[in-house]
Scaffold this active site. Structure first.
Site, PDB file in Angstrom:
ATOM      1  N   PRO A  11       1.433  13.914  -5.914  1.00  0.00           N
ATOM      2  CA  PRO A  11       0.744  15.290  -6.595  1.00  0.00           C
ATOM      3  C   PRO A  11      -0.392  14.447  -6.970  1.00  0.00           C
ATOM      4  O   PRO A  11      -1.118  13.107  -6.909  1.00  0.00           O
ATOM      5  CB  PRO A  11       1.318  14.075  -8.444  1.00  0.00           C
ATOM      6  CG  PRO A  11       1.274  13.156  -8.611  1.00  0.00           C
ATOM      7  CD  PRO A  11       2.400  13.323  -7.565  1.00  0.00           C
ATOM      8  N   ASN A  12      -1.897  15.661  -6.307  1.00  0.00           N
ATOM      9  CA  ASN A  12      -2.965  15.511  -6.050  1.00  0.00           C
ATOM     10  C   ASN A  12      -3.656  14.276  -5.141  1.00  0.00           C
ATOM     11  O   ASN A  12      -4.916  14.788  -5.125  1.00  0.00           O
ATOM     12  CB  ASN A  12      -3.855  14.046  -7.698  1.00  0.00           C
ATOM     13  CG  ASN A  12      -3.591  15.183  -8.966  1.00  0.00           C
ATOM     14  OD1 ASN A  12      -3.544  16.304  -9.341  1.00  0.00           O
ATOM     15  ND2 ASN A  12      -3.134  14.472 -10.046  1.00  0.00           N
ATOM     16  N   ARG A  19     -11.305  14.149  -4.611  1.00  0.00           N
ATOM     17  CA  ARG A  19     -10.677  13.321  -6.008  1.00  0.00           C
ATOM     18  C   ARG A  19     -11.938  11.954  -5.982  1.00  0.00           C
ATOM     19  O   ARG A  19     -11.379  11.338  -5.329  1.00  0.00           O
ATOM     20  CB  ARG A  19      -9.608  13.041  -5.983  1.00  0.00           C
ATOM     21  CG  ARG A  19      -8.800  12.542  -6.398  1.00  0.00           C
ATOM     22  CD  ARG A  19      -7.319  12.167  -6.462  1.00  0.00           C
ATOM     23  NE  ARG A  19      -6.795  11.550  -7.694  1.00  0.00           N
ATOM     24  CZ  ARG A  19      -5.879  11.320  -7.353  1.00  0.00           C
ATOM     25  NH1 ARG A  19      -5.296  11.158  -6.515  1.00  0.00           N
ATOM     26  NH2 ARG A  19      -4.970  10.765  -8.365  1.00  0.00           N
ATOM     27  N   TYR A  24     -11.255   6.776  -4.202  1.00  0.00           N
ATOM     28  CA  TYR A  24     -10.357   6.875  -3.218  1.00  0.00           C
ATOM     29  C   TYR A  24     -11.018   7.080  -1.568  1.00  0.00           C
ATOM     30  O   TYR A  24     -10.079   7.464  -0.506  1.00  0.00           O
ATOM     31  CB  TYR A  24      -8.867   8.234  -3.206  1.00  0.00           C
ATOM     32  CG  TYR A  24      -8.723   8.169  -4.584  1.00  0.00           C
ATOM     33  CD1 TYR A  24      -7.622   6.853  -4.649  1.00  0.00           C
ATOM     34  CD2 TYR A  24      -8.727   8.792  -6.149  1.00  0.00           C
ATOM     35  CE1 TYR A  24      -6.897   6.554  -5.573  1.00  0.00           C
ATOM     36  CE2 TYR A  24      -7.156   8.222  -6.976  1.00  0.00           C
ATOM     37  CZ  TYR A  24      -6.751   7.199  -6.621  1.00  0.00           C
ATOM     38  OH  TYR A  24      -5.955   7.614  -7.654  1.00  0.00           O
ATOM     39  N   ASN A  75       3.878   7.270  -0.677  1.00  0.00           N
ATOM     40  CA  ASN A  75       2.901   7.378  -1.827  1.00  0.00           C
ATOM     41  C   ASN A  75       2.823   8.444  -2.320  1.00  0.00           C
ATOM     42  O   ASN A  75       2.725   9.401  -3.440  1.00  0.00           O
ATOM     43  CB  ASN A  75       1.460   7.514  -0.990  1.00  0.00           C
ATOM     44  CG  ASN A  75      -0.053   7.326  -2.364  1.00  0.00           C
ATOM     45  OD1 ASN A  75       0.606   7.477  -3.449  1.00  0.00           O
ATOM     46  ND2 ASN A  75      -1.334   7.200  -2.150  1.00  0.00           N
ATOM     47  N   ALA A  78       0.558   9.502  -8.719  1.00  0.00           N
ATOM     48  CA  ALA A  78       1.445   9.251 -10.139  1.00  0.00           C
ATOM     49  C   ALA A  78       2.428   8.713 -10.645  1.00  0.00           C
ATOM     50  O   ALA A  78       2.668   8.016 -11.394  1.00  0.00           O
ATOM     51  CB  ALA A  78       0.590  10.205 -11.287  1.00  0.00           C
ATOM     52  N   GLU A  99       5.841   1.634   0.409  1.00  0.00           N
ATOM     53  CA  GLU A  99       5.387   1.903  -0.112  1.00  0.00           C
ATOM     54  C   GLU A  99       3.459   2.177   0.264  1.00  0.00           C
ATOM     55  O   GLU A  99       3.202   0.983   0.783  1.00  0.00           O
ATOM     56  CB  GLU A  99       5.986   1.105  -1.280  1.00  0.00           C
ATOM     57  CG  GLU A  99       4.789   1.697  -2.910  1.00  0.00           C
ATOM     58  CD  GLU A  99       4.918   1.030  -3.888  1.00  0.00           C
ATOM     59  OE1 GLU A  99       5.488   0.573  -4.217  1.00  0.00           O
ATOM     60  OE2 GLU A  99       4.377   1.518  -5.291  1.00  0.00           O
ATOM     61  N   HIS A 101      -0.298   2.887  -0.923  1.00  0.00           N
ATOM     62  CA  HIS A 101      -1.291   2.903  -2.397  1.00  0.00           C
ATOM     63  C   HIS A 101      -3.021   3.211  -1.076  1.00  0.00           C
ATOM     64  O   HIS A 101      -3.018   1.526  -0.731  1.00  0.00           O
ATOM     65  CB  HIS A 101      -1.583   2.197  -3.651  1.00  0.00           C
ATOM     66  CG  HIS A 101      -0.052   2.837  -4.103  1.00  0.00           C
ATOM     67  ND1 HIS A 101       0.007   3.925  -4.364  1.00  0.00           N
ATOM     68  CD2 HIS A 101       0.727   2.069  -3.891  1.00  0.00           C
ATOM     69  CE1 HIS A 101       1.382   3.691  -5.366  1.00  0.00           C
ATOM     70  NE2 HIS A 101       2.114   3.045  -5.066  1.00  0.00           N
ATOM     71  N   ARG A 108      -6.931  -1.971 -11.170  1.00  0.00           N
ATOM     72  CA  ARG A 108      -6.808  -0.914 -11.964  1.00  0.00           C
ATOM     73  C   ARG A 108      -6.627  -0.336 -13.182  1.00  0.00           C
ATOM     74  O   ARG A 108      -6.564  -1.727 -13.656  1.00  0.00           O
ATOM     75  CB  ARG A 108      -6.488   0.676 -11.138  1.00  0.00           C
ATOM     76  CG  ARG A 108      -7.613   0.099  -9.452  1.00  0.00           C
ATOM     77  CD  ARG A 108      -7.264   1.633  -9.194  1.00  0.00           C
ATOM     78  NE  ARG A 108      -7.641   2.481  -9.477  1.00  0.00           N
ATOM     79  CZ  ARG A 108      -7.081   3.980  -9.634  1.00  0.00           C
ATOM     80  NH1 ARG A 108      -6.253   4.959  -8.221  1.00  0.00           N
ATOM     81  NH2 ARG A 108      -7.638   5.557 -10.433  1.00  0.00           N
TER      82      ARG A 108
HETATM   83  C1  DQA Z   1      -2.496   6.282  -5.742  1.00  0.00           C
HETATM   84  C2  DQA Z   1      -2.604   4.996  -7.065  1.00  0.00           C
HETATM   85  C3  DQA Z   1      -1.946   5.901  -8.338  1.00  0.00           C
HETATM   86  O1  DQA Z   1      -2.120   5.417  -9.296  1.00  0.00           O
HETATM   87  C4  DQA Z   1      -2.407   7.342  -8.394  1.00  0.00           C
HETATM   88  O2  DQA Z   1      -1.950   8.079  -9.417  1.00  0.00           O
HETATM   89  C5  DQA Z   1      -2.706   8.344  -7.688  1.00  0.00           C
HETATM   90  C6  DQA Z   1      -3.005   7.623  -6.121  1.00  0.00           C
HETATM   91  C7  DQA Z   1      -2.990   4.997  -4.421  1.00  0.00           C
HETATM   92  O3  DQA Z   1      -2.884   6.187  -3.476  1.00  0.00           O
HETATM   93  O4  DQA Z   1      -4.365   4.835  -4.409  1.00  0.00           O
HETATM   94  O5  DQA Z   1      -2.891   9.217  -7.368  1.00  0.00           O
HETATM   95  O6  DQA Z   1      -0.963   6.287  -5.435  1.00  0.00           O
END
Ligand code: DQA
Length: 147
Positions: A11-12, A19, A24, A75, A78, A99, A101, A108
């Site tokens: 998501p997002n 964003r 990011y 990835n 959240a 994985e 990120h 964080r």
């Molecule tokens: C994320 C880190 C997560 O905590 C966050 O909710 C994201 C992006 C990252 O790529 O840094 O949506 O996965």
């Protein structure tokens, strides 16, 4: 093709570019996908690159990856920190999972420091922005060569 890689974004991540660019970066998810495609082609990997805001859809995609792909790169956004369902799906399929990120989740908020995905992943790349996806593709190619 030496191997088929499925990259899943949670998501997002479709909002990248606008964003929280201080966290990011300025790259969009399309920019990252384009770089992944270029890197995958150099590595001789085939690539499927997807994003969903829906937990169940991500779970479906992981389940369907069995037999169709050789490596998962995830990835989970959240859902990383909340989704036992996604963890169970990754554990249910017999596929190596890497994985990724964009941000260094350990630098964080406290709630980002725990990852369910990590419990099923071979390893995690975090903090290198979109380049982390390319690093994950390099790792995927290495895993497949050493298989
Ligand atoms: C994320 C880190 C997560 O905590 C966050 O909710 C994201 C992006 C990252 O790529 O840094 O949506 O996965």
């Amino acid at each position: 093709m030496a191997g088929k890689v499925l990259v899943l974004n949670g998501p997002n991540l479709n909002m990248l570019g606008t964003r929280e660019p201080d966290v990011y970066g300025a790259e969009t998810l399309n920019d990252i996908e384009a770089k992944c495609r270029a890197r995958a082609s150099v590595l001789g990997l085939s690539l499927d690159f997807r994003q969903s805001n829906t937990e169940g859809e991500l779970v479906d995609w992981v389940q369907q990856a069995q037999g169709a792909f050789d490596v998962l790169i995830v990835n989970a956004g959240a859902y990383t920190h909340t989704s036992v369902a996604l963890l169970d799906a990754i554990k249910a399929v017999d596929l190596p999972c890497i994985e990724v990120h964009l941000s260094n989740i350990h630098q964080r908020e406290e709630f980002r420091r725990h990852s369910y995905v990590s419990k099923a992943a071979i390893g995690m790349i975090a903090g290198f922005g979109g380049f982390g996806y390319e690093m994950a593709l390099e790792a995927a190619a290495r895993l497949l060569t050493n298989k």
